[in-house]
Design a protein around this motif. Sequence first.
Motif, PDB file in Angstrom:
ATOM      1  N   LEU A 615       0.834  -1.188   0.000  1.00  0.00           N
ATOM      2  CA  LEU A 615       0.000   0.000   0.000  1.00  0.00           C
ATOM      3  C   LEU A 615       0.879   1.251   0.000  1.00  0.00           C
ATOM      4  CD1 LEU A 615      -2.693  -1.000   2.674  1.00  0.00           C
ATOM      5  CD2 LEU A 615      -2.669  -1.508   0.220  1.00  0.00           C
ATOM      6  N   ILE A 616       0.271   2.371  -0.281  1.00  0.00           N
ATOM      7  CA  ILE A 616       1.010   3.634  -0.213  1.00  0.00           C
ATOM      8  C   ILE A 616       1.376   3.899   1.248  1.00  0.00           C
ATOM      9  CG2 ILE A 616      -0.081   4.573  -2.279  1.00  0.00           C
ATOM     10  CD1 ILE A 616      -1.991   6.118  -0.509  1.00  0.00           C
ATOM     11  N   PRO A 617       2.366   4.758   1.523  1.00  0.00           N
ATOM     12  CA  PRO A 617       2.778   5.004   2.911  1.00  0.00           C
ATOM     13  C   PRO A 617       1.615   5.412   3.812  1.00  0.00           C
ATOM     14  CG  PRO A 617       4.350   5.988   1.396  1.00  0.00           C
ATOM     15  CD  PRO A 617       3.204   5.504   0.555  1.00  0.00           C
ATOM     16  N   ALA A 618       1.722   5.048   5.093  1.00  0.00           N
ATOM     17  CA  ALA A 618       0.644   5.304   6.057  1.00  0.00           C
ATOM     18  C   ALA A 618       0.299   6.779   6.158  1.00  0.00           C
ATOM     19  CB  ALA A 618       1.046   4.761   7.434  1.00  0.00           C
ATOM     20  N   SER A 619       1.291   7.645   5.953  1.00  0.00           N
ATOM     21  CA  SER A 619       1.040   9.083   6.064  1.00  0.00           C
ATOM     22  C   SER A 619       0.198   9.612   4.912  1.00  0.00           C
ATOM     23  CB  SER A 619       2.380   9.835   6.114  1.00  0.00           C
ATOM     24  OG  SER A 619       3.158   9.544   4.963  1.00  0.00           O
ATOM     25  N   GLU A 620       0.077   8.834   3.823  1.00  0.00           N
ATOM     26  CA  GLU A 620      -0.654   9.279   2.646  1.00  0.00           C
ATOM     27  C   GLU A 620      -2.036   8.652   2.532  1.00  0.00           C
ATOM     28  OE1 GLU A 620       1.738   8.693  -0.818  1.00  0.00           O
ATOM     29  OE2 GLU A 620       3.574   9.448   0.128  1.00  0.00           O
ATOM     30  N   ARG A 621      -2.417   7.825   3.498  1.00  0.00           N
ATOM     31  CA  ARG A 621      -3.749   7.199   3.455  1.00  0.00           C
ATOM     32  C   ARG A 621      -4.453   7.370   4.797  1.00  0.00           C
ATOM     33  NH1 ARG A 621      -2.107   2.054   5.723  1.00  0.00           N
ATOM     34  NH2 ARG A 621       0.071   1.659   5.189  1.00  0.00           N
ATOM     35  N   GLU A 622      -5.780   7.369   4.736  1.00  0.00           N
ATOM     36  CA  GLU A 622      -6.575   7.588   5.940  1.00  0.00           C
ATOM     37  C   GLU A 622      -6.941   6.282   6.630  1.00  0.00           C
ATOM     38  OE1 GLU A 622      -9.959   9.848   4.814  1.00  0.00           O
ATOM     39  OE2 GLU A 622      -8.813  11.648   4.261  1.00  0.00           O
ATOM     40  N   ILE A 623      -6.787   5.163   5.942  1.00  0.00           N
ATOM     41  CA  ILE A 623      -7.174   3.865   6.482  1.00  0.00           C
ATOM     42  C   ILE A 623      -5.924   3.093   6.862  1.00  0.00           C
ATOM     43  CG2 ILE A 623      -7.196   2.776   4.193  1.00  0.00           C
ATOM     44  CD1 ILE A 623      -9.572   1.092   5.136  1.00  0.00           C
ATOM     45  N   THR A 624      -5.979   2.379   7.988  1.00  0.00           N
ATOM     46  CA  THR A 624      -4.842   1.562   8.398  1.00  0.00           C
ATOM     47  C   THR A 624      -4.834   0.263   7.601  1.00  0.00           C
ATOM     48  OG1 THR A 624      -6.044   0.391  10.139  1.00  0.00           O
ATOM     49  CG2 THR A 624      -5.001   2.487  10.724  1.00  0.00           C
ATOM     50  N   THR A 625      -3.702  -0.412   7.622  1.00  0.00           N
ATOM     51  CA  THR A 625      -3.597  -1.678   6.898  1.00  0.00           C
ATOM     52  C   THR A 625      -4.583  -2.699   7.445  1.00  0.00           C
ATOM     53  OG1 THR A 625      -1.248  -1.265   6.475  1.00  0.00           O
ATOM     54  CG2 THR A 625      -2.026  -3.517   6.190  1.00  0.00           C
ATOM     55  N   ASN A 626      -4.732  -2.765   8.767  1.00  0.00           N
ATOM     56  CA  ASN A 626      -5.650  -3.734   9.370  1.00  0.00           C
ATOM     57  C   ASN A 626      -7.098  -3.446   8.988  1.00  0.00           C
ATOM     58  OD1 ASN A 626      -3.731  -5.309  10.704  1.00  0.00           O
ATOM     59  ND2 ASN A 626      -3.688  -3.946  12.476  1.00  0.00           N
ATOM     60  N   ASP A 627      -7.481  -2.176   8.967  1.00  0.00           N
ATOM     61  CA  ASP A 627      -8.845  -1.827   8.548  1.00  0.00           C
ATOM     62  C   ASP A 627      -9.064  -2.166   7.079  1.00  0.00           C
ATOM     63  OD1 ASP A 627      -9.394  -0.937  11.071  1.00  0.00           O
ATOM     64  OD2 ASP A 627      -9.009   1.181  10.625  1.00  0.00           O
ATOM     65  N   PHE A 628      -8.040  -1.939   6.264  1.00  0.00           N
ATOM     66  CA  PHE A 628      -8.122  -2.285   4.839  1.00  0.00           C
ATOM     67  C   PHE A 628      -8.309  -3.793   4.668  1.00  0.00           C
ATOM     68  CE2 PHE A 628      -5.775  -3.683   1.005  1.00  0.00           C
ATOM     69  CZ  PHE A 628      -6.532  -3.051   0.029  1.00  0.00           C
ATOM     70  N   VAL A 629      -7.573  -4.568   5.462  1.00  0.00           N
ATOM     71  CA  VAL A 629      -7.672  -6.031   5.391  1.00  0.00           C
ATOM     72  C   VAL A 629      -9.085  -6.484   5.731  1.00  0.00           C
ATOM     73  CG1 VAL A 629      -6.955  -8.143   6.582  1.00  0.00           C
ATOM     74  CG2 VAL A 629      -5.231  -6.532   5.773  1.00  0.00           C
ATOM     75  N   VAL A 630      -9.645  -5.933   6.810  1.00  0.00           N
ATOM     76  CA  VAL A 630     -10.992  -6.327   7.222  1.00  0.00           C
ATOM     77  C   VAL A 630     -12.018  -5.948   6.151  1.00  0.00           C
ATOM     78  CG1 VAL A 630     -12.816  -5.914   8.917  1.00  0.00           C
ATOM     79  CG2 VAL A 630     -10.449  -6.185   9.678  1.00  0.00           C
ATOM     80  N   GLU A 631     -11.845  -4.780   5.556  1.00  0.00           N
ATOM     81  CA  GLU A 631     -12.806  -4.290   4.565  1.00  0.00           C
ATOM     82  C   GLU A 631     -12.820  -5.154   3.308  1.00  0.00           C
ATOM     83  OE1 GLU A 631     -13.368  -0.224   1.939  1.00  0.00           O
ATOM     84  OE2 GLU A 631     -12.823  -0.032   4.062  1.00  0.00           O
TER      85      GLU A 631
END
Length: 1020
Positions: A615-631
């Motif tokens: 994914l793009i760096p955490a500072s450039e996205r509003e969703i965390t990796t874990n939330d993205f995984v669940v979604e």
Amino acid sequence: MKLIKTSVLRPVGVTMIVLAIIALGLVSVRNLAVDLFPKIDLPVAVIATSYQDAAPEDVENLISRPIESAVSTVEGIDTIQSQSQAGASLVIMMFKNGTDLDQALLDVREKVDQVKSFLPEQANDPNILRFSPEAMPILYIGLSGKDTASLTNLADSQIVPFFERQPGVASVTVEGGKVREIQLELDPVQLEQYGLSPQQVMSALNETNSSASVGTVDKGNQDLQVRIIGEIESVEDIKQTIVQTPTGATVHIEDIASVKDTFKEQAANSFVNGEEALVLSVMKQTDANTVEVAETVQKNMERFKRDLPDDVELKVLIDMSDFIVMSIDSVLENIVIGGAIAFFILLLFLKSIRATLVIGLSIPIALISTFALMYFSGQTLNVLSLGGLALGVGMMVDSSIVILENIFTYRKRGYSLKDAAIEGASELTPAVIASTTTTLVVFLPMVFVEGMAADLFIPLGLTVVFSLVASLVVAITLVPMLSSKFLSKVMDGQGKRYWFDRFLDWVRDKYAGGLRKVMKFRKTSVFVTVALIIGSLALIPWIGAEFIPASDQGQVQITVETEPGSTFAYTEEKVLQVNEILDEYDELIDVSYVTVGGGGPFGGSANNAMYTMQLIPASEREITTNDFVVEIDEKFQQIAGAEITVSAVDHSVSLGDPIQIQLNGPEHDKLREFSEDVLAEISKVDGVFNPTTSASEGVPQLAVKVDEEKAAAFGLTEQQIIGQVQMQFMGQVAAKYREEGQEIDITLIYPEEYRSSIENLETMQIRTNSGAAIPLAEVASIEEIQGPIALNRHNQQPQINVSSAISGRDLRSVMTDIEAVLEEMSIPEGYSYTMAGQAEDMVEAFAELAIALFFSIFLVYAVMAVQFENFLYPFIIMFALPTSVIGVVLGLAVTRIPFSVPGFIGIIMLAGIVVNNSIILVDYINILRRRGIERTEAIVEAGRSRLRPILMTTLTTVLAMIPLGLALGEGAEMQQPLAVTIIFGLTTSALFTLFFVPVIYIMFDNLSQKFKNRKKRKKA
């Protein structure tokens, strides 16, 4: 005292020494290796063996069990695990901590050599190697172009050798490539007509494709070697190879087979961002530095790309060093921010730029000295060691603050600059040494801590120790020297910040009044404090616990598994459906590549596909990796016909899943049923996410059972029948063909229509030794069954693992609920379960660290007892320690951070830090009482006098840790529990030090006086 005098009277010598240390430190920091975590030393060895085409049951019985039995007697082995899969065996040996793995590997090789002769002839020699958690690819590089075949040739001949020549690179593997093959598709009708068998064709090829030396002949004074050249040199030579028929006639291979220059059937196919491509995985050497190797490879790759054809693109897909660099940068930024905050706090209190610079200089000098010590002790720059530095930044100035504050006091009394520096520093040097030593000794028990906790804690502890030792030396040498030169006059309250002095005086007055009241109502004060401690301990179960905080590295792994036995094309169809969902998240996904047919642990399987996404760096996205995984996991459940598992990839220090339940028992079949029951039950537990079992569904098989009596009647053996069936349905490599330095397989294969149906198997003709042909059904029975995919064993007993990720809850809470569910289940007799994975790591680490905490507290007390030459005063000082629990629990509860190993490490460090303020306070109370001041007045005066340095040391340490506590930047999640623990724990303990410790001092002093009076009466 002598050292302080020398530093003050010989400033030139001190300056030269400092400059030399700075030069050494700057050289050292340039050569320090950079990595994400300290090196984890796992004493693990692996034995891998291949046994082509063998069923899992045969692999287990003929390979895995004999090897397990042989190596089980090797000294130091803790557990043995094995996995037997079709065609391959993997035996994993975990040794006890402290085992000499080099010697253990020699013993393992010796034991394996003893049983090697008992293994099947068709099995390859066992490959024994040391396992390292660093044995993971550091770079994924995509190679794309128009023709996959030419890309494969380019990768094998040029790109892979180029990368493997780079410093620090161990190996490079290629996924998705095509392998050239010369296929001889036999014509069964022509074979029957000429009375030939595939074995005769194979023999003809091998006899033709050979060269040999046959002697020498004389030519004058020379001996000429005679060599007969008979190797196949072209595809045309293969076609023209002569085969002798039983009747003596000769035919060419092209008469009985169709010769095709083609490619092997692909076991795996790779797609990068939806386009077919090759993926190269670059592995680093064990001792190489990840960042350095990645930078070297990419820098040299840019030059190499200039020589590639225009239609070929070579680019880095995933660089594991990126997250390391971002994490290190974020920690360094936090250190700088923390240092700046500490500097401004000092400026606020000291009201003098010169005085602030005197103390401020101790930070860079101590930091640079720390880097030099880290380099010579073999440490690396990682998030944990730098976390120790971030902690040290605030603590580095503590000793200097105390020394400078006392120098100011003597200056106000009228002492000269040099005398004030000498006397002020000398008076409090013992207390400063004692307070620093108490912080240092908390790390000594880690020598006795084993396992992963030690690997994590020792680098951090060494960094803190180095920084504090350096800061102590600076405080008692450089600070007095600079004070004697630059502090020409003491700031007496005049200037721009006079308001702060008035505010501080007001705080002192309020504190003195509050202290008198607290000392008056001593029992109430003790009761309130004890109640707060007990109340905070009661909140611990609500906080939860985990092993190591997961970092948001932005890597996601998706596993697509279709029904066992599914075709490659069907799996690709499901992959396309997954791609459609992923297309909705284009703005979040930086790069994605999938390997279809590459999901098995021993290699690919047609019903598996594996995605790796960045994914793009955490500072450039509003969703965390874990939330993205669940979604996306919820959306993937809509895809029928495939089991899709999504997980966030965390390259942390734990190799296991958060939840792993090991089921053991005597029979694989019953274990499989038991595992399904466990899987169903734990799926109901809140927080369990994507539970899976290693007992996958069986692969549909056609079991061919040879009747040995009937086979013998036709003069056939079981092995002869197996060979003929393998030839027709799998093909067989007959010879090697060399072209331009490459070896290409020449494979005999039957046409598709002769090897694709059950009817083909049932009507297959088996040739006897006399040349007659009989149906396979005459000598064997055919039955459709479900065969296992893999068989696992643990300590020579069958085992199945049920694993799960967690979501929405902490690890300890989920583990507790799962254990409650398992206890209520009806477990078959002879079967058992154990918790493993991160849950086991967490329990073991907490147990080890609890022992370290106990001994740390004892050593802190012992150091103070030596310093004070008294058992009572250190005991009084130790009462500041339990009060820090209030702040620790409150901090974790407010920030909603579960308790973890870094948090535990923070508590151990607090054991040495929180007593420092008490040492300064109690030591000064005793100094005033020795001067003849009454006890209560001495306590109040000491409190008023020491309030300023206590506030300064506490604020510089606490505020310098706030950037880490806020988890600013990439990878800061690791240090956040440590920072929060110290921030809240130290703040609370400082408050109670100022009020609660004086109360305890009076109570124990009264008790001491009673004992003394009793002794006097007895003597009288």
